[in-house]
Each structure stands twice: as C-alpha cells, then as structure tokens.
Motif scaffolding. Structure first.
Motif, PDB file in Angstrom:
ATOM      1  N   LEU A   9       0.396   4.602  -7.699  1.00 31.77           N
ATOM      2  CA  LEU A   9       0.873   3.818  -6.295  1.00 31.77           C
ATOM      3  C   LEU A   9       0.667   4.565  -5.103  1.00 31.77           C
ATOM      4  CD1 LEU A   9       3.600   1.136  -7.332  1.00 31.77           C
ATOM      5  CD2 LEU A   9       1.170   0.686  -6.854  1.00 31.77           C
ATOM      6  N   SER A  10       1.354   5.877  -5.267  1.00 28.72           N
ATOM      7  CA  SER A  10       1.097   6.912  -4.295  1.00 28.72           C
ATOM      8  C   SER A  10      -0.308   7.062  -3.667  1.00 28.72           C
ATOM      9  CB  SER A  10       1.979   8.074  -4.582  1.00 28.72           C
ATOM     10  OG  SER A  10       3.289   7.969  -4.842  1.00 28.72           O
ATOM     11  N   ARG A  11      -1.202   7.247  -4.822  1.00 30.15           N
ATOM     12  CA  ARG A  11      -2.445   7.459  -4.619  1.00 30.15           C
ATOM     13  C   ARG A  11      -3.303   6.257  -3.613  1.00 30.15           C
ATOM     14  NH1 ARG A  11      -5.529   8.252  -9.619  1.00 30.15           N
ATOM     15  NH2 ARG A  11      -7.396   7.761  -8.284  1.00 30.15           N
ATOM     16  N   VAL A  12      -2.736   5.103  -3.944  1.00 37.50           N
ATOM     17  CA  VAL A  12      -3.319   3.809  -3.202  1.00 37.50           C
ATOM     18  C   VAL A  12      -2.570   3.958  -2.077  1.00 37.50           C
ATOM     19  CG1 VAL A  12      -3.244   1.268  -3.355  1.00 37.50           C
ATOM     20  CG2 VAL A  12      -3.865   2.689  -5.497  1.00 37.50           C
ATOM     21  N   PHE A  13      -1.501   4.102  -1.790  1.00 33.07           N
ATOM     22  CA  PHE A  13      -0.670   4.184  -0.423  1.00 33.07           C
ATOM     23  C   PHE A  13      -1.315   5.114   0.293  1.00 33.07           C
ATOM     24  CE2 PHE A  13       2.279   6.690   1.928  1.00 33.07           C
ATOM     25  CZ  PHE A  13       2.695   5.672   2.957  1.00 33.07           C
ATOM     26  N   LEU A  14      -1.654   6.238  -0.035  1.00 29.56           N
ATOM     27  CA  LEU A  14      -2.416   7.380   0.809  1.00 29.56           C
ATOM     28  C   LEU A  14      -3.883   6.883   1.189  1.00 29.56           C
ATOM     29  CD1 LEU A  14      -1.106  10.514  -0.865  1.00 29.56           C
ATOM     30  CD2 LEU A  14      -0.598   9.773   1.303  1.00 29.56           C
ATOM     31  N   SER A  15      -4.445   6.036   0.362  1.00 27.80           N
ATOM     32  CA  SER A  15      -5.863   5.627   0.732  1.00 27.80           C
ATOM     33  C   SER A  15      -5.749   4.562   1.700  1.00 27.80           C
ATOM     34  CB  SER A  15      -6.531   4.808  -0.561  1.00 27.80           C
ATOM     35  OG  SER A  15      -6.865   5.859  -1.591  1.00 27.80           O
ATOM     36  N   LEU A  16      -4.588   3.972   1.635  1.00 33.32           N
ATOM     37  CA  LEU A  16      -4.455   2.661   2.522  1.00 33.32           C
ATOM     38  C   LEU A  16      -4.042   3.317   3.957  1.00 33.32           C
ATOM     39  CD1 LEU A  16      -3.035  -0.120   0.579  1.00 33.32           C
ATOM     40  CD2 LEU A  16      -5.277   0.137   1.396  1.00 33.32           C
ATOM     41  N   ARG A  17      -3.265   4.437   3.896  1.00 28.11           N
ATOM     42  CA  ARG A  17      -2.718   5.080   5.077  1.00 28.11           C
ATOM     43  C   ARG A  17      -4.003   5.610   5.877  1.00 28.11           C
ATOM     44  NH1 ARG A  17       1.612   4.147   7.910  1.00 28.11           N
ATOM     45  NH2 ARG A  17       1.771   6.239   8.552  1.00 28.11           N
ATOM     46  N   HIS A  18      -4.910   6.039   5.223  1.00 26.68           N
ATOM     47  CA  HIS A  18      -6.089   6.738   6.001  1.00 26.68           C
ATOM     48  C   HIS A  18      -7.234   5.690   6.228  1.00 26.68           C
ATOM     49  CE1 HIS A  18      -4.514  10.335   3.755  1.00 26.68           C
ATOM     50  NE2 HIS A  18      -4.810  10.874   4.887  1.00 26.68           N
ATOM     51  N   ALA A  19      -6.909   4.468   5.976  1.00 22.67           N
ATOM     52  CA  ALA A  19      -7.886   3.440   6.128  1.00 22.67           C
ATOM     53  C   ALA A  19      -7.905   3.101   7.751  1.00 22.67           C
ATOM     54  CB  ALA A  19      -7.425   2.277   5.457  1.00 22.67           C
ATOM     55  N   THR A  20      -9.071   2.372   7.977  1.00 21.62           N
ATOM     56  CA  THR A  20      -9.271   2.165   9.527  1.00 21.62           C
ATOM     57  C   THR A  20      -8.657   0.971   9.815  1.00 21.62           C
ATOM     58  OG1 THR A  20     -11.500   1.383   9.165  1.00 21.62           O
ATOM     59  CG2 THR A  20     -11.324   3.533   9.559  1.00 21.62           C
ATOM     60  N   ARG A  46       3.623  -9.596  -7.511  1.00 23.58           N
ATOM     61  CA  ARG A  46       2.268  -9.927  -7.408  1.00 23.58           C
ATOM     62  C   ARG A  46       1.630 -10.225  -6.139  1.00 23.58           C
ATOM     63  NH1 ARG A  46       0.132 -11.034 -12.391  1.00 23.58           N
ATOM     64  NH2 ARG A  46       1.203 -11.398 -13.897  1.00 23.58           N
ATOM     65  N   ASN A  47       2.253 -10.826  -5.418  1.00 26.66           N
ATOM     66  CA  ASN A  47       1.590 -11.018  -3.858  1.00 26.66           C
ATOM     67  C   ASN A  47       1.483  -9.790  -3.422  1.00 26.66           C
ATOM     68  OD1 ASN A  47       1.687 -13.670  -4.202  1.00 26.66           O
ATOM     69  ND2 ASN A  47       3.722 -13.824  -3.151  1.00 26.66           N
ATOM     70  N   THR A  48       2.230  -8.812  -3.478  1.00 27.19           N
ATOM     71  CA  THR A  48       1.990  -7.231  -2.995  1.00 27.19           C
ATOM     72  C   THR A  48       0.848  -6.546  -3.374  1.00 27.19           C
ATOM     73  OG1 THR A  48       4.248  -7.134  -2.540  1.00 27.19           O
ATOM     74  CG2 THR A  48       2.889  -4.997  -2.510  1.00 27.19           C
ATOM     75  N   VAL A  49       0.721  -6.862  -4.904  1.00 27.84           N
ATOM     76  CA  VAL A  49      -0.555  -6.373  -5.671  1.00 27.84           C
ATOM     77  C   VAL A  49      -1.930  -7.033  -5.065  1.00 27.84           C
ATOM     78  CG1 VAL A  49      -1.584  -5.859  -8.147  1.00 27.84           C
ATOM     79  CG2 VAL A  49       0.717  -5.523  -7.773  1.00 27.84           C
ATOM     80  N   LEU A  50      -1.800  -8.261  -4.897  1.00 28.52           N
ATOM     81  CA  LEU A  50      -2.937  -9.055  -4.458  1.00 28.52           C
ATOM     82  C   LEU A  50      -3.360  -8.443  -2.897  1.00 28.52           C
ATOM     83  CD1 LEU A  50      -5.176 -11.138  -5.116  1.00 28.52           C
ATOM     84  CD2 LEU A  50      -3.426 -12.869  -4.199  1.00 28.52           C
ATOM     85  N   ARG A  51      -2.368  -8.563  -2.233  1.00 24.06           N
ATOM     86  CA  ARG A  51      -2.708  -8.156  -0.926  1.00 24.06           C
ATOM     87  C   ARG A  51      -3.295  -6.618  -0.631  1.00 24.06           C
ATOM     88  NH1 ARG A  51       1.902 -11.040   0.306  1.00 24.06           N
ATOM     89  NH2 ARG A  51       3.214  -9.373   0.002  1.00 24.06           N
ATOM     90  N   THR A  52      -2.618  -5.639  -1.615  1.00 27.58           N
ATOM     91  CA  THR A  52      -2.830  -4.299  -1.768  1.00 27.58           C
ATOM     92  C   THR A  52      -4.855  -4.297  -2.207  1.00 27.58           C
ATOM     93  OG1 THR A  52      -0.987  -3.653  -2.326  1.00 27.58           O
ATOM     94  CG2 THR A  52      -2.832  -2.238  -2.894  1.00 27.58           C
ATOM     95  N   GLU A  53      -4.842  -5.387  -3.264  1.00 28.70           N
ATOM     96  CA  GLU A  53      -6.504  -5.319  -3.797  1.00 28.70           C
ATOM     97  C   GLU A  53      -7.319  -5.510  -2.543  1.00 28.70           C
ATOM     98  OE1 GLU A  53      -6.815  -8.293  -6.955  1.00 28.70           O
ATOM     99  OE2 GLU A  53      -5.168  -7.263  -7.996  1.00 28.70           O
ATOM    100  N   GLN A  54      -6.741  -6.579  -1.831  1.00 27.96           N
ATOM    101  CA  GLN A  54      -7.718  -7.298  -0.532  1.00 27.96           C
ATOM    102  C   GLN A  54      -8.031  -5.959   0.517  1.00 27.96           C
ATOM    103  OE1 GLN A  54      -5.226 -10.651   0.158  1.00 27.96           O
ATOM    104  NE2 GLN A  54      -6.405 -12.109  -1.185  1.00 27.96           N
ATOM    105  N   LEU A  72     -11.842   4.206  -4.075  1.00 27.39           N
ATOM    106  CA  LEU A  72     -11.558   2.914  -3.627  1.00 27.39           C
ATOM    107  C   LEU A  72     -11.888   1.781  -4.749  1.00 27.39           C
ATOM    108  CD1 LEU A  72     -12.311   2.859   0.138  1.00 27.39           C
ATOM    109  CD2 LEU A  72     -10.018   3.013  -0.870  1.00 27.39           C
ATOM    110  N   SER A  73     -13.061   2.074  -5.255  1.00 32.28           N
ATOM    111  CA  SER A  73     -13.533   1.166  -6.351  1.00 32.28           C
ATOM    112  C   SER A  73     -12.739   1.311  -7.445  1.00 32.28           C
ATOM    113  CB  SER A  73     -14.972   1.548  -6.718  1.00 32.28           C
ATOM    114  OG  SER A  73     -15.852   1.425  -5.666  1.00 32.28           O
ATOM    115  N   GLU A  74     -12.156   2.367  -7.777  1.00 31.68           N
ATOM    116  CA  GLU A  74     -11.496   2.865  -9.185  1.00 31.68           C
ATOM    117  C   GLU A  74     -10.023   2.141  -8.866  1.00 31.68           C
ATOM    118  OE1 GLU A  74      -9.070   6.538 -10.753  1.00 31.68           O
ATOM    119  OE2 GLU A  74     -10.947   6.857 -10.016  1.00 31.68           O
ATOM    120  N   GLN A  75      -9.510   2.258  -7.491  1.00 28.42           N
ATOM    121  CA  GLN A  75      -8.185   1.739  -7.282  1.00 28.42           C
ATOM    122  C   GLN A  75      -8.071   0.161  -7.561  1.00 28.42           C
ATOM    123  OE1 GLN A  75      -7.341   3.592  -3.733  1.00 28.42           O
ATOM    124  NE2 GLN A  75      -6.706   5.691  -4.595  1.00 28.42           N
TER     125      GLN A  75
END
Length: 86
Positions: A9-20, A46-54, A72-75
């Motif tokens: 989740l930390s990896r995903v968090f960092l990906s999203l923090r660097h998002a535009t 589950r809602n958080t996971v779904l919003r993260t996917e989106q 990003l595809s892997e995540q």
C-alpha cells in the motif's frame, strides 16, 4: 474489508502522491493511514480499494508509456485481484 500488505500500500500511496490529478491526491490522503503498519496485512475498506483502483486507472490514461505505466498497471491488477478474491 480487503487485507492488503501495508508495504505494498505504501508503494501505491507514493504512486498516487506523484500523480497529477486532484482525485489521485485525495485518494492518497485517504490511503495514508493504512500504510503505517509495515510488514502487516491491514484491512482496507472495499470502497477505498475501489477508489484507489479508479485513481490509478485515471493516472494510467495520462501516462504515455515506460516504467511508470507498467508500475501503475501492476498496481491496478493487484488491487482488482485482491478485491475480487474475497
């Protein structure tokens, strides 16, 4: 609830923090508390996971190619599989 390793989740968090996008930033802030238990599988709503996917899929649409797109595809794949496996 979906149990996901906090380290991942930390990896995903960092990906999203660097998002535009603003949406990705909002989801990153929502995801942050779940990243604070390294080495553990933490329950994530589950809602958080779904919003993260989106948010990741939205970022994928903006990325041209290369390593960032692959990451990003892997995540996204991982989150979909984790969410559907229950």
């Amino acid at each position: 609830m979906v149990k996901i390793p906090a380290d991942w989740l930390s990896r995903v968090f960092l990906s999203l923090r660097h998002a535009t996008s603003d949406d990705a930033q909002v989801v990153a802030a929502e995801l942050q508390p779940f990243t604070e238990k390294p080495g553990q599988r933490v329950p994530v709503p589950r809602n958080t996971v779904l919003r993260t996917e989106q948010a990741l899929q939205g970022e994928l649409r903006c990325v041209e190619g290369g390593a960032r797109r692959e990451e990003l595809s892997e995540q996204v794949r991982y989150l979909v599989n984790a969410r559907l496996s229950l």
